[in-house]
Design a protein around this motif. Sequence first.
Motif, PDB file in Angstrom:
ATOM      1  N   PHE A   1       5.884 -15.525 -41.645  1.00 29.23           N
ATOM      2  CA  PHE A   1       5.234 -13.768 -41.755  1.00 29.23           C
ATOM      3  C   PHE A   1       4.499 -14.196 -40.336  1.00 29.23           C
ATOM      4  O   PHE A   1       4.383 -13.515 -39.065  1.00 29.23           O
ATOM      5  N   ILE A   2       3.258 -14.779 -40.744  1.00 31.53           N
ATOM      6  CA  ILE A   2       1.789 -15.498 -39.996  1.00 31.53           C
ATOM      7  C   ILE A   2       2.402 -15.793 -38.800  1.00 31.53           C
ATOM      8  O   ILE A   2       1.829 -15.490 -37.802  1.00 31.53           O
ATOM      9  N   LYS A   3       3.387 -16.762 -38.444  1.00 33.08           N
ATOM     10  CA  LYS A   3       3.805 -17.627 -37.056  1.00 33.08           C
ATOM     11  C   LYS A   3       4.407 -16.633 -36.481  1.00 33.08           C
ATOM     12  O   LYS A   3       4.234 -16.506 -35.370  1.00 33.08           O
ATOM     13  N   CYS A   4       5.003 -15.348 -37.045  1.00 31.73           N
ATOM     14  CA  CYS A   4       6.141 -14.753 -35.871  1.00 31.73           C
ATOM     15  C   CYS A   4       4.815 -14.061 -34.927  1.00 31.73           C
ATOM     16  O   CYS A   4       4.457 -13.695 -33.858  1.00 31.73           O
ATOM     17  N   LEU A   5       3.731 -13.063 -35.897  1.00 32.54           N
ATOM     18  CA  LEU A   5       2.843 -12.277 -35.685  1.00 32.54           C
ATOM     19  C   LEU A   5       1.476 -13.459 -34.410  1.00 32.54           C
ATOM     20  O   LEU A   5       1.479 -13.166 -33.318  1.00 32.54           O
ATOM     21  N   ASN A   6       1.340 -14.645 -35.167  1.00 32.38           N
ATOM     22  CA  ASN A   6       0.511 -15.428 -33.977  1.00 32.38           C
ATOM     23  C   ASN A   6       1.807 -15.860 -32.960  1.00 32.38           C
ATOM     24  O   ASN A   6       1.400 -15.781 -31.749  1.00 32.38           O
ATOM     25  N   SER A   7       2.672 -15.992 -33.019  1.00 28.60           N
ATOM     26  CA  SER A   7       3.868 -15.762 -31.829  1.00 28.60           C
ATOM     27  C   SER A   7       3.683 -15.006 -30.667  1.00 28.60           C
ATOM     28  O   SER A   7       4.228 -14.943 -29.376  1.00 28.60           O
ATOM     29  N   MET A   8       3.548 -13.782 -31.425  1.00 29.19           N
ATOM     30  CA  MET A   8       3.483 -12.779 -30.355  1.00 29.19           C
ATOM     31  C   MET A   8       1.856 -12.151 -29.717  1.00 29.19           C
ATOM     32  O   MET A   8       1.695 -11.780 -29.320  1.00 29.19           O
ATOM     33  N   GLY A   9       1.441 -13.134 -30.195  1.00 27.71           N
ATOM     34  CA  GLY A   9       0.307 -13.241 -29.583  1.00 27.71           C
ATOM     35  C   GLY A   9      -1.388 -11.904 -30.617  1.00 27.71           C
ATOM     36  O   GLY A   9      -2.138 -11.638 -29.856  1.00 27.71           O
ATOM     37  N   ILE A  10      -0.836 -11.703 -31.608  1.00 27.51           N
ATOM     38  CA  ILE A  10      -1.555 -10.539 -32.143  1.00 27.51           C
ATOM     39  C   ILE A  10      -2.354 -10.987 -33.527  1.00 27.51           C
ATOM     40  O   ILE A  10      -1.724 -11.968 -34.659  1.00 27.51           O
ATOM     41  N   LYS A  11      -3.353 -10.771 -33.181  1.00 29.58           N
ATOM     42  CA  LYS A  11      -4.572 -11.765 -33.844  1.00 29.58           C
ATOM     43  C   LYS A  11      -4.011 -10.478 -35.367  1.00 29.58           C
ATOM     44  O   LYS A  11      -4.367  -9.712 -35.590  1.00 29.58           O
ATOM     45  N   ASN A  12      -4.621 -11.735 -36.766  1.00 29.74           N
ATOM     46  CA  ASN A  12      -4.282 -10.360 -37.482  1.00 29.74           C
ATOM     47  C   ASN A  12      -5.059 -11.508 -38.329  1.00 29.74           C
ATOM     48  O   ASN A  12      -5.637 -12.633 -37.969  1.00 29.74           O
ATOM     49  N   ASP A  13      -6.082 -11.167 -40.035  1.00 29.83           N
ATOM     50  CA  ASP A  13      -7.102 -11.455 -40.543  1.00 29.83           C
ATOM     51  C   ASP A  13      -6.361 -11.025 -42.417  1.00 29.83           C
ATOM     52  O   ASP A  13      -6.295 -10.060 -42.808  1.00 29.83           O
ATOM     53  N   LEU A  14      -5.079 -11.231 -42.618  1.00 31.34           N
ATOM     54  CA  LEU A  14      -4.352 -11.433 -44.086  1.00 31.34           C
ATOM     55  C   LEU A  14      -5.165 -11.097 -45.305  1.00 31.34           C
ATOM     56  O   LEU A  14      -5.219 -12.566 -45.224  1.00 31.34           O
ATOM     57  N   VAL A  15      -4.738 -11.044 -46.020  1.00 31.75           N
ATOM     58  CA  VAL A  15      -5.636 -11.046 -47.385  1.00 31.75           C
ATOM     59  C   VAL A  15      -4.410 -11.218 -47.941  1.00 31.75           C
ATOM     60  O   VAL A  15      -2.982 -10.995 -48.228  1.00 31.75           O
TER      61      VAL A  15
END
Length: 309
Positions: free
Chosen positions: A67-81
């Motif tokens: 999931f986080i790999k996908c977010l990162n590849s889209m360039g979406i900053k994230n800080d999930l718990v």
Amino acid sequence: MIYTVTLNPAFDKTIYLDELIKGHVNRSVKSIMDIGGKGINVSKVIKSLGGESIALGFIGDENKDKFIKCLNSMGIKNDLVFVAGETRTNIKIVETKANIYTDINQRGFSITPEDLEELLSKLRSYAREGDIFVLSGSLPAGVDNDVYMNLINILKEKGAIIILDADGEALKNGLAAKPDIVKPNINELRMIYEFDDDFNSIVSVGREIIKQGVKKVIISMGNKGAFYIIEDEVFYAKPQRVEVKSTVGAGDSMVAAISFGISKYMEDKEIFKLAVSSATAAIIEEGTKAPSRENVDELMKKVSIERWM
Ligand SMILES: Nc1ncnc2c1ncn2[C@@H]1O[C@H](COP(=O)(O)OP(=O)(O)O)[C@@H](O)[C@H]1O
Ligand SMILES: O=P(O)(O)OC[C@H]1O[C@](O)(COP(=O)(O)O)[C@@H](O)[C@@H]1O
């Protein structure tokens, strides 16, 4: 900054079939996997429109990497718990012969009080005056249905602007905390208000919500268009005729455009035009893909907005 908060993210598996025959073995024509969940979709669309957001919320420990790999590849900053268990997979069935769209959304993982506290402390440390917070989607198990009310109260104290997109009791309780903006679809509105099918009755419910202290209400009505209701003005957008590939994420695209428009200090009518065009551009994409900015801009030229009152 725009922050999206997704308490119950999802992988969306969209399965295309000619026709679903209940009680039989059905063979799919094709299937597509996307990351989703309402706030995550909002972050995807903000990115596509040319904006930035930070995706907050929960993610299941067991399948978080993908999931986080996908977010990162889209360039979406994230800080999930990170929480124990798996992020759910929601099934979206598209029957291409008759254009029927069926969603099967799972309940998802369970949240502990410690998980929630971790998220709250992140929200408290991020929120600054003028930030935009999008709170959207269903609630995972272990979270009380007044959670959005509590989040709104915390964020309002910090001077943030809050957009709520929820349903059922979570929406009802959230409304009591007076978010700045809400975007119910017609079914979500029906879960908490009784009204007739005609447009004037629908607008009356929107105006009632405004009277309760919400500043802007967007009522989306699928292929019947949408209303944008503010203190003393109501706009109606006709649905735009396009070839629909998947209706999933249309509402999230509206919410994304609204938050993006506010962050760019756009006028209300322009925000509404962008919201409708973004939603329409989303339904011509397969699965839960964000609309392209190019398609949004093309649709912006043609969208018809009329003053309702
Ligand atoms: N079949 C459709 N044809 C044209 N426009 C649509 C269609 N479905 C959705 N839209 C557009 O997307 C917006 C949001 O869709 P809707 O289904 O109401 O939201 P949600 O995804 O929250 O249920 C609608 O107000 C409309 O502008
Ligand atoms: O949190 P919920 O209400 O179960 O909804 C989650 C689903 O909603 C979506 O975010 C789509 O939402 P919309 O079609 O309302 O825009 C999907 O990506 C996801 O599977």
